[in-house]
Design a protein around this motif. Structure first.
Motif, short mmCIF file in Angstrom:
data_model
loop_
_atom_site.label_atom_id
_atom_site.label_comp_id
_atom_site.label_asym_id
_atom_site.label_seq_id
_atom_site.Cartn_x
_atom_site.Cartn_y
_atom_site.Cartn_z
N GLN A 4 0.83 -1.19 0.00
CA GLN A 4 0.00 0.00 0.00
C GLN A 4 0.87 1.25 0.00
O GLN A 4 1.86 1.32 0.72
N PHE A 5 0.53 2.21 -0.83
CA PHE A 5 1.32 3.44 -0.88
C PHE A 5 0.42 4.62 -1.15
O PHE A 5 -0.78 4.46 -1.34
N GLN A 411 14.15 15.75 7.07
CA GLN A 411 14.11 15.33 5.67
C GLN A 411 14.50 13.87 5.51
O GLN A 411 13.94 13.15 4.67
N ILE A 412 15.46 13.41 6.31
CA ILE A 412 15.83 11.99 6.29
C ILE A 412 14.65 11.12 6.69
O ILE A 412 14.34 10.11 6.06
N ALA A 413 13.95 11.53 7.76
CA ALA A 413 12.79 10.77 8.23
C ALA A 413 11.68 10.76 7.18
O ALA A 413 11.08 9.71 6.90
N TYR A 414 11.43 11.91 6.57
CA TYR A 414 10.36 12.00 5.56
C TYR A 414 10.68 11.14 4.35
O TYR A 414 9.83 10.40 3.86
N ARG A 415 11.93 11.22 3.87
CA ARG A 415 12.32 10.42 2.71
C ARG A 415 12.25 8.92 3.03
O ARG A 415 11.79 8.12 2.22
N ALA A 416 12.67 8.56 4.22
CA ALA A 416 12.63 7.15 4.62
C ALA A 416 11.20 6.62 4.70
O ALA A 416 10.93 5.48 4.32
N LEU A 417 10.29 7.45 5.14
CA LEU A 417 8.88 7.03 5.19
C LEU A 417 8.33 6.83 3.79
O LEU A 417 7.54 5.91 3.54
N ASN A 418 8.74 7.69 2.85
CA ASN A 418 8.30 7.52 1.46
C ASN A 418 8.93 6.29 0.82
O ASN A 418 8.36 5.72 -0.12
N GLU A 419 10.12 5.90 1.30
CA GLU A 419 10.84 4.77 0.69
C GLU A 419 10.72 3.50 1.52
O GLU A 419 11.40 2.52 1.24
N ARG A 420 9.83 3.48 2.49
CA ARG A 420 9.75 2.34 3.39
C ARG A 420 9.34 1.05 2.69
O ARG A 420 9.61 -0.05 3.17
N LEU A 421 8.65 1.14 1.54
CA LEU A 421 8.21 -0.06 0.81
C LEU A 421 9.06 -0.35 -0.41
O LEU A 421 8.77 -1.26 -1.18
N PRO A 430 6.65 2.96 -3.97
CA PRO A 430 5.78 3.17 -5.13
C PRO A 430 6.53 3.37 -6.44
O PRO A 430 5.94 3.29 -7.50
N GLU A 431 7.85 3.62 -6.40
CA GLU A 431 8.57 3.98 -7.61
C GLU A 431 9.45 2.87 -8.16
O GLU A 431 10.04 3.01 -9.22
N GLY A 432 9.55 1.75 -7.44
CA GLY A 432 10.41 0.67 -7.91
C GLY A 432 11.87 1.05 -7.92
O GLY A 432 12.63 0.64 -8.81
N LYS A 433 12.29 1.84 -6.93
CA LYS A 433 13.70 2.23 -6.85
C LYS A 433 14.57 0.99 -6.62
O LYS A 433 14.14 0.03 -5.98
N GLN A 434 15.80 1.06 -7.13
CA GLN A 434 16.67 -0.11 -7.05
C GLN A 434 18.04 0.28 -6.53
O GLN A 434 18.57 1.35 -6.85
#
Length: 496
Positions: A4-5, A411-421, A430-434
């Motif tokens: 979920q994102f 900003q580190i916390a916010y980015r980490a929350l966005n990248e948690r999945l 959500p972006e399929g980062k690798q």
């Protein structure tokens, strides 16, 4: 891990009314029919717009033309062309193959017996049936006029549906700025169609400035709508409208010009409200339309004021978060042992990965905020799909001050929350980062949370290492897995 994102789909494009002319497709294998039709309708005008003709001389050409011009208002369609039923196949192609339910189809035939009216009307989705022998210039004028009115009304209903969809979708979350802009956009679209006849409908808000010249267009509908968004209102209005802007703003009233209307929308929480502009009107407004315009002006800004107040709250909270992060970082540096096990594990992992001392402290400080927000995310992960959306909006509201804060730790916390999945192998959301496209601090925080949960289970050190090795180069990098595996006992002691 949950899939979920927090991102919404892009809006779909809808059918538009023409800005200059109504498109008419003439489909007939007789060139003289094209010439006579154009001559009979040469001076035709409806709602201030003339006709634009496009010709096809066969069923195949007609299919190409219908595909190229999905915004055609009317198709004057001959039945018998290269085959006895070529026109019927074209009608079926328009309705079924390209899914065009808007264009009005007037079937014209010189041989009614080959395509009986009752049979054709029942079996094909056409809107009118005319015999060429009975279709005089006056009857053709009448048929085209009635079809254009139907087309206008159908497009109006479709636009109203889209506008209502925006309002309904946005009304589930009037506390999100993006949703509110969508909400106002939907209302402006609705108003434009209910009143009708305007070339442009613009809604401009002033923000914190009391200067009318600083009003920025927040919603636009009609001609050049996309280009006008986020432009200053005074730079976007015709010259003959400009002298009335300041008067309307000062009087907080409504001004009706020859071809435009300006309406002030008062604000209860900013020095200046908003301005509604309807430009290029082709007729005078009725009393009921004026009442509707007054209702819009009186009430739409109340909804926008709610978002304005929330923006002010966000800015205040962001400033408080920035100040809090300074104090929190000092506290983490001086009293690491007094922090939660998650924060201590984060600090240990960041140190093991040889981040700079400053970055280690910032990541550990970010962990204090990440841990609190993670508890909210855990609630969302437990919800069924039908209940996810309200949780998403709640979370976006909760973490927005982190994003706005002038703090590296925030900003580190916010980015980490966005990248948690996100996953190291690129199969996350959500972006399929690798790989290294995922911030190293996000990877550290994600591993620290995963390890903390594993350590809370009844597993041996070897069992935890085995579980982590299963995620090697999948959810987590080899370096992170090795860092935990090499220090399993020391990290485990921080959890107990």
């Amino acid at each position: 891990m949950s899939n979920q994102f927090l991102f919404a789909d892009e809006p779909t494009k809808q059918q538009e009314l023409p800005q200059e002319c109504w498109k008419i497709l003439i489909v007939d294998d007789e060139p003289e029919v094209h010439a006579v039709t154009k001559l009979a309708l040469s001076d035709f005008s409806f709602l201030g717009r003339g006709l634009e003709f496009h010709s096809a001389y066969s069923g195949e050409e007609a299919r190409e033309l219908a595909t190229q011009h999905p915004d055609a208002a009317i198709v004057l369609l001959d039945v018998v062309m290269e085959t006895d039923d070529a026109g019927l196949h074209v009608a079926k192609f328009i309705r079924e193959d390209i899914g065009n339910r808007f264009t009005r189809i007037i079937l014209r035939t010189g041989q009614p017996g080959q395509a009986p009216e009752r049979t054709v009307i029942v079996n094909y989705d056409i809107n009118d049936y005319k015999s060429k022998t009975e279709l005089t210039a006056q009857k053709l004028f009448t048929a085209v006029m009635s079809s254009l009115r139907s087309y206008r009304d159908i497009i109006s209903i479709d636009h109203s549906r889209h506008g209502l969809e925006k309002v309904i979708a946005s009304s589930t979350n009037l506390f999100a700025l993006q949703s509110m802009e969508h909400f106002v956009d939907g209302l402006v679209q609705q108003l434009s169609w209910v009143i009708g006849g305007a070339r442009q409908t613009l809604y401009a808000a002033a923000g914190r400035s009391a200067n009318p010249a600083h009003m920025i267009i927040r919603a636009a509908y009609g001609e050049d709508a996309d280009q006008l968004m986020n432009q200053q209102i005074k730079a976007s209005l015709p010259k003959h409208v400009l002298p009335e802007v300041d008067k309307v703003v000062r009087s907080h009233g409504i001004f009706y010009g020859e071809d435009f209307v300006l309406a002030y929308c008062p604000s209860q929480c900013r020095p200046q409200g908003a301005l509604l502009c309807m430009i290029g009107l082709t007729r005078d407004l009725t009393d009921s339309e004026k009442d509707l315009l007054q209702l819009f002006a009186d009430n739409v800004q109340l909804a926008h004021d709610n978002v304005t107040c929330l923006q002010d709250t966000d800015e205040l909270m962001a400033d408080m978060v920035s100040r809090l992060m300074v104090l929190e970082q000092e506290h983490v540096a001086k009293s690491l042992r007094q922090q939660t096990p998650f924060v201590q594990v984060t600090h240990a992992l960041a140190t093991q990965l040889q981040l700079s001392p400053a970055r280690v402290q910032q990541t550990a400080t970010a962990a204090t905020m990440y841990e609190r927000a993670e508890q909210l995310f855990a609630v969302m992960d437990q919800q069924p799909a039908s209940k996810v959306s309200p949780c998403q909006e709640r979370l976006k509201r909760a973490v927005r001050p982190l994003h706005m804060a002038d703090s590296d730790a925030a900003q580190i916390a916010y980015r980490a929350l966005n990248e948690r999945l996100e996953r190291f192998d690129g199969l996350g959301l959500p972006e399929g980062k690798q790989g290294q496209s995922i911030a190293i601090e996000s990877q550290v925080l994600g591993m620290a949370m995963h390890f903390s949960k594993l350590a809370g289970h009844d597993l041996s050190d070897e069992g935890i290492v085995q579980r982590l090795q299963e995620e090697r180069e999948r959810h987590f990098s080899a370096a992170l897995v090795d860092a935990v595996s090499a220090n399993i006992s020391a990290l485990r002691s921080l959890i107990k």
